[in-house]
Write a protein that holds these residues in place. Sequence first.
Motif, PDB file in Angstrom:
ATOM      1  N   ALA A   1      -5.915  31.642  -5.620  1.00 31.31           N
ATOM      2  CA  ALA A   1      -5.826  30.093  -5.076  1.00 31.31           C
ATOM      3  C   ALA A   1      -6.014  30.426  -3.518  1.00 31.31           C
ATOM      4  O   ALA A   1      -5.074  31.206  -2.766  1.00 31.31           O
ATOM      5  CB  ALA A   1      -4.824  29.354  -5.429  1.00 31.31           C
ATOM      6  N   SER A   2      -7.031  29.888  -2.803  1.00 27.45           N
ATOM      7  CA  SER A   2      -6.958  29.858  -1.331  1.00 27.45           C
ATOM      8  C   SER A   2      -5.498  29.322  -0.876  1.00 27.45           C
ATOM      9  O   SER A   2      -4.937  28.057  -1.364  1.00 27.45           O
ATOM     10  CB  SER A   2      -8.102  28.845  -0.901  1.00 27.45           C
ATOM     11  N   ARG A   3      -5.375  29.866   0.460  1.00 30.05           N
ATOM     12  CA  ARG A   3      -4.069  29.222   1.120  1.00 30.05           C
ATOM     13  C   ARG A   3      -4.403  27.645   1.393  1.00 30.05           C
ATOM     14  O   ARG A   3      -3.555  26.880   1.731  1.00 30.05           O
ATOM     15  CB  ARG A   3      -3.904  29.912   2.335  1.00 30.05           C
ATOM     16  N   LEU A   4      -5.671  27.214   1.606  1.00 33.40           N
ATOM     17  CA  LEU A   4      -5.575  25.818   1.981  1.00 33.40           C
ATOM     18  C   LEU A   4      -5.532  25.033   0.693  1.00 33.40           C
ATOM     19  O   LEU A   4      -5.543  23.894   0.828  1.00 33.40           O
ATOM     20  CB  LEU A   4      -7.390  25.636   2.258  1.00 33.40           C
ATOM     21  N   ASP A   5      -5.455  25.642  -0.527  1.00 36.95           N
ATOM     22  CA  ASP A   5      -5.117  24.813  -1.661  1.00 36.95           C
ATOM     23  C   ASP A   5      -3.811  24.967  -1.807  1.00 36.95           C
ATOM     24  O   ASP A   5      -3.173  24.256  -3.123  1.00 36.95           O
ATOM     25  CB  ASP A   5      -5.778  25.337  -2.840  1.00 36.95           C
ATOM     26  N   ARG A   6      -2.867  25.276  -1.085  1.00 37.37           N
ATOM     27  CA  ARG A   6      -1.407  25.463  -1.327  1.00 37.37           C
ATOM     28  C   ARG A   6      -0.492  24.674  -0.218  1.00 37.37           C
ATOM     29  O   ARG A   6      -1.374  24.722   0.937  1.00 37.37           O
ATOM     30  CB  ARG A   6      -0.966  26.869  -1.430  1.00 37.37           C
ATOM     31  N   VAL A   7       0.585  24.094  -0.518  1.00 40.95           N
ATOM     32  CA  VAL A   7       1.369  23.906   0.531  1.00 40.95           C
ATOM     33  C   VAL A   7       2.660  24.655   0.548  1.00 40.95           C
ATOM     34  O   VAL A   7       3.389  24.703  -0.443  1.00 40.95           O
ATOM     35  CB  VAL A   7       1.718  22.079   0.184  1.00 40.95           C
ATOM     36  N   GLN A   8       3.205  25.004   1.836  1.00 39.22           N
ATOM     37  CA  GLN A   8       4.398  25.603   1.663  1.00 39.22           C
ATOM     38  C   GLN A   8       5.416  24.855   1.946  1.00 39.22           C
ATOM     39  O   GLN A   8       5.337  23.815   2.941  1.00 39.22           O
ATOM     40  CB  GLN A   8       4.163  26.716   2.740  1.00 39.22           C
ATOM     41  N   VAL A   9       6.612  24.851   1.483  1.00 39.54           N
ATOM     42  CA  VAL A   9       7.729  24.110   1.756  1.00 39.54           C
ATOM     43  C   VAL A   9       8.963  25.032   2.165  1.00 39.54           C
ATOM     44  O   VAL A   9       9.199  26.170   1.435  1.00 39.54           O
ATOM     45  CB  VAL A   9       8.182  22.956   0.518  1.00 39.54           C
TER      46      VAL A   9
END
Length: 99
Positions: free
Chosen positions: A3-11
């Motif tokens: 998955a692209s980093r743009l499709d992920r949210v980091q918390v």
Amino acid sequence: MEASRLDRVQVDVAGEIVEISWDERDTLLGKLRSVAGSVAVGAKFEAVGASRPVELDGDERAHLRTVLELWGVSVLPDGLARLLIALVRADPGGRVGTR
């Protein structure tokens, strides 16, 4: 395919970075909109970008943990289950049910 980093949210959970999908973030926002007292946490997830993780203070982490626990671990999407596990690790004693 990864998955692209743009499709992920980091918390950022007390220094531990947990990734959730954008779809999981949207699902979480829908749940937060239905839970009283979630405005501050929801605003942080709405304002998230691709370059910085969502950062929550102790009260916000406790609130999010409560929301996820009440949602039910058996029905949480995988990323949100990982987020709940990180929240529990960050505060093993928890404040669930004490608010």
